[in-house]
Design an enzyme around this catalytic site. Structure first.
Site, PDB file in Angstrom:
ATOM      1  N   PHE A   1      44.327   2.226 -33.637  1.00 50.59           N
ATOM      2  CA  PHE A   1      44.456   2.553 -35.124  1.00 50.59           C
ATOM      3  C   PHE A   1      44.776   1.246 -35.964  1.00 50.59           C
ATOM      4  CE2 PHE A   1      48.805   2.189 -35.754  1.00 50.59           C
ATOM      5  CZ  PHE A   1      49.563   2.615 -34.463  1.00 50.59           C
TER       6      PHE A   1
ATOM      7  N   LYS B   1      62.582  -0.047 -41.940  1.00 49.40           N
ATOM      8  CA  LYS B   1      62.627   0.974 -42.663  1.00 49.40           C
ATOM      9  C   LYS B   1      63.989   1.281 -43.421  1.00 49.40           C
ATOM     10  CE  LYS B   1      59.182   1.935 -39.729  1.00 49.40           C
ATOM     11  NZ  LYS B   1      58.753   0.709 -38.551  1.00 49.40           N
TER      12      LYS B   1
ATOM     13  N   TYR C   1      72.046 -21.034 -31.671  1.00 50.44           N
ATOM     14  CA  TYR C   1      71.361 -20.345 -30.644  1.00 50.44           C
ATOM     15  C   TYR C   1      72.325 -19.259 -30.095  1.00 50.44           C
ATOM     16  CZ  TYR C   1      68.153 -19.388 -26.793  1.00 50.44           C
ATOM     17  OH  TYR C   1      67.311 -18.699 -26.056  1.00 50.44           O
TER      18      TYR C   1
ATOM     19  N   ARG D   1      46.552   8.895 -40.137  1.00 47.27           N
ATOM     20  CA  ARG D   1      47.690   9.518 -39.038  1.00 47.27           C
ATOM     21  C   ARG D   1      47.151  10.574 -38.546  1.00 47.27           C
ATOM     22  NH1 ARG D   1      51.969   5.615 -37.861  1.00 47.27           N
ATOM     23  NH2 ARG D   1      49.976   5.001 -36.922  1.00 47.27           N
TER      24      ARG D   1
ATOM     25  N   ASP E   1      65.548   7.746 -31.895  1.00 46.62           N
ATOM     26  CA  ASP E   1      64.892   6.819 -32.647  1.00 46.62           C
ATOM     27  C   ASP E   1      65.478   7.080 -33.879  1.00 46.62           C
ATOM     28  OD1 ASP E   1      63.281   5.552 -34.395  1.00 46.62           O
ATOM     29  OD2 ASP E   1      61.276   6.243 -33.173  1.00 46.62           O
TER      30      ASP E   1
ATOM     31  N   PHE F   1      55.697   9.207 -31.536  1.00 47.22           N
ATOM     32  CA  PHE F   1      55.400   8.110 -32.327  1.00 47.22           C
ATOM     33  C   PHE F   1      54.699   7.245 -31.343  1.00 47.22           C
ATOM     34  CE2 PHE F   1      55.598   4.122 -34.559  1.00 47.22           C
ATOM     35  CZ  PHE F   1      55.020   4.871 -35.921  1.00 47.22           C
ATOM     36  N   THR F   2      53.580   6.431 -32.144  1.00 46.78           N
ATOM     37  CA  THR F   2      52.709   5.616 -31.357  1.00 46.78           C
ATOM     38  C   THR F   2      53.209   4.628 -30.725  1.00 46.78           C
ATOM     39  OG1 THR F   2      52.601   4.251 -33.536  1.00 46.78           O
ATOM     40  CG2 THR F   2      50.954   6.004 -33.303  1.00 46.78           C
TER      41      THR F   2
HETATM   42  N1  F0G Z   1      59.967   4.684 -34.599  1.00 50.10           N
HETATM   43  C1  F0G Z   1      59.365   5.193 -35.811  1.00 50.10           C
HETATM   44  C2  F0G Z   1      59.769   6.751 -36.214  1.00 50.10           C
HETATM   45  C3  F0G Z   1      58.570   4.388 -36.586  1.00 50.10           C
HETATM   46  O1  F0G Z   1      57.662   4.962 -37.732  1.00 50.10           O
HETATM   47  C4  F0G Z   1      58.176   3.011 -36.154  1.00 50.10           C
HETATM   48  C5  F0G Z   1      57.374   2.192 -36.920  1.00 50.10           C
HETATM   49  C6  F0G Z   1      58.732   2.664 -35.007  1.00 50.10           C
HETATM   50  C7  F0G Z   1      59.387   3.303 -34.034  1.00 50.10           C
HETATM   51  C8  F0G Z   1      58.471   1.339 -34.399  1.00 50.10           C
HETATM   52  O2  F0G Z   1      59.058   0.222 -35.232  1.00 50.10           O
HETATM   53  O3  F0G Z   1      57.190  -1.111 -36.241  1.00 50.10           O
HETATM   54  O4  F0G Z   1      59.720  -2.067 -36.080  1.00 50.10           O
HETATM   55  O5  F0G Z   1      58.276  -1.997 -34.278  1.00 50.10           O
HETATM   56  N2  F0G Z   1      56.494   2.854 -37.843  1.00 50.10           N
HETATM   57  C9  F0G Z   1      55.857   1.951 -38.635  1.00 50.10           C
HETATM   58  C10 F0G Z   1      54.958   3.013 -39.480  1.00 50.10           C
HETATM   59  C11 F0G Z   1      54.911   0.957 -37.913  1.00 50.10           C
HETATM   60  O6  F0G Z   1      54.130   2.490 -40.501  1.00 50.10           O
HETATM   61  O7  F0G Z   1      55.400   4.071 -39.576  1.00 50.10           O
HETATM   62  P1  F0G Z   1      58.504  -1.179 -35.205  1.00 50.10           P
END
Ligand code: F0G
Length: 460
Positions: free
Chosen positions: A452, A261, A75, A385, A218, A127-128
């Site tokens: 989305f 990624k 843990y 997108r 990021d 970013f979303t």
């Molecule tokens: N920042 C970027 C540039 C991303 O592309 C993503 C995720 C995140 C942050 C968030 O990270 O998914 O691990 O919580 N991108 C995915 C995509 C979902 O399909 O582009 P996460």
């Protein structure tokens, strides 16, 4: 884009295979309807080639799988945490590490810690999930990316660059105290996977330093960005990608990472910082939202695979083949006259849905409709997108109407072969030939957050 004259091949051979099945058009029609014309709602068993995302979809190496067997599932104080900490310090140079279950876990923490209600967070495009957490913490996002980034046709090589004049104007307007940090992504996903140059980042560092403003990085695709710097930026061509990655990180104060990624794992992420105070607060808060500060929602084995993946991600052969495969697909589409975002991105090829379907107004979700059509044609799954991803302005409730209305063909790392890319290109061409018959969609269900992912549509 430099033309690669010498053929290249994947720097690995295949040890294990996962069969994929093909569906009939009739089956796909039924599956698409069932999924409300949203590719996120398809069952992956109904997908032939899955280009939805490069997130968590990469193939791990034999060394990473071996690392999975070395998971220390204690843990507290798992040895894998210390391996991960070592990797983050060695390859990225950040001092302190807080593991999180994925990128948005880290975004939640840093937003809660640094943003006060009424603050402004400038960034090189949104970013979303990043913007959603900035807004949940009471901040508002301000776009300071160069204008070229919003123009799908501009071939400017560093569309991820910050327009320093836009940042200066924000500082003049709000004062530096209202800007807790500048949010800088390497590469910029929503612009089409576009890199920021090292020079621009250095200039940004100089400006932010003058005003005492942090840069939070990021770093989700930092190795891909470093590779493009090596390819395109004067004076950088003889450096190792690993060196460039370290330098990028050194120009920032902390980072959020989606290790799903670049870092070649199926799950995982972290927050990293050079500031002791921020680290202390993050270590406090992580136990509320993720888990103890030495696992942050991850199994020990996941942290081990991530530590190994980070090292692999900056390998010259790896990154060249990874980006090379995306360029291969993009160049095929360019040769066939398909409208895509230029230059070709590093993690995917982005179709310009406005140019692809000029007869479909943005209010009828052309990118969403095009992604649905591609799936119908061949079982290739892609992602919208555009206006659906952009969501609504939290103040006015109005839809954001982004300049870029794109369909992303995202290439997972080390998963598909060039033959798969050929099949994908052929499908895009078929759909393009038939583009006049494609109609728009209307949204019939809209979730409150990040719509989305779960929105549902019907054909107009
Ligand atoms: N920042 C970027 C540039 C991303 O592309 C993503 C995720 C995140 C942050 C968030 O990270 O998914 O691990 O919580 N991108 C995915 C995509 C979902 O399909 O582009 P996460």
């Amino acid at each position: 884009m430099p033309i690669q004259r010498e053929p290249w091949a994947e720097p690995y051979k295949i040890k294990m295979v996962e069969p994929i099945t093909m569906t009939t058009r009739q089956q796909r029609e039924a599956a698409l309807k069932e999924a409300g014309y949203n590719t996120f709602l398809l069952h992956s068993d109904d997908v032939y080639i899955d280009l939805l995302t490069d997130s968590g979809t990469s193939a791990m190496s034999d060394r990473q799988w071996a690392g999975m067997m070395l998971g220390d599932e204690a843990y507290a104080g798992s040895r894998n945490f210390y391996h991960l900490e070592e990797a983050v310090q060695k390859y990225y140079g950040y001092k302190h590490l807080i593991p999180t279950h994925q990128g948005r876990g880290a975004e939640n923490l840093i937003s809660r810690i640094l943003i006060k209600p009424g603050d402004v967070v400038p960034g090189n495009m949104y970013f979303t999930t990043t913007r959603a957490h900035q807004e949940l913490a009471g901040g508002s996002f301000a776009d300071i990316i160069v204008d070229e980034a919003h123009d799908a046709k501009s071939t400017f090589p560093f569309k991820g660059n910050v327009d320093l004049k836009k940042l200066q104007a924000l500082i003049d307007k709000h004062g530096a105290k209202k800007i807790p940090y500048v949010s800088i992504a390497t590469t910029v996903n929503m612009a089409g996977g576009q890199p920021i140059s090292l020079q621009n980042l250095k200039d940004l560092r100089a400006l932010t330093k003058k005003h005492g403003i942090r840069i939070i990085h990021d770093m989700t695709r930092v190795a891909e960005n470093a590779y493009m710097i090596k390819q395109l930026e004067k004076g950088q061509e003889n450096r190792n990608v690993a060196d460039i990655v370290l330098e990028i990180c050194s120009l920032t104060d902390g980072a959020t990472m989606s290790a799903k990624k670049d870092a070649l794992v199926n799950i995982g992420g972290f927050l990293a910082t050079n500031e002791w105070d921020v680290f202390e607060e993050a270590r406090n808060q992580v136990v509320l939202y993720e888990g103890l500060h030495t696992y942050g929602g991850l199994a020990g084995r996941d942290m081990e695979a991530m530590a190994i993946g980070i090292g692999e991600s900056v390998g010259e052969d790896h990154i060249r083949a990874r980006v090379g495969q995306v360029l291969y697909l993009g160049n095929k589409l360019i040769e066939a006259g398909i409208p895509i975002v230029l230059p070709i991105g590093t993690h995917g090829v982005f179709l310009d849905a406005k140019a692809f379907l000029p007869h479909v107004p943005q209010t009828a979700y052309p990118a969403q409709a095009l992604a649905a059509e591609l799936y119908l044609d061949s079982g290739v799954r892609t992602m919208e997108r555009g206006v659906v991803s952009a969501g609504r302005n939290k103040e006015t409730g109005e839809d954001y109407m982004p300049e870029l209305e794109l369909v992303r063909l995202t290439v997972p790392r080390r998963v598909y072969t060039q033959a798969h890319m050929d099949v994908v290109a052929a499908s895009v061409l078929r759909v393009y030939e038939n583009h006049k018959n494609i109609t728009g969609l209307k949204m019939v269900y809209e979730p409150k957050y990040l719509r989305f992912f779960q929105a549902r549509f019907e054909k107009i």
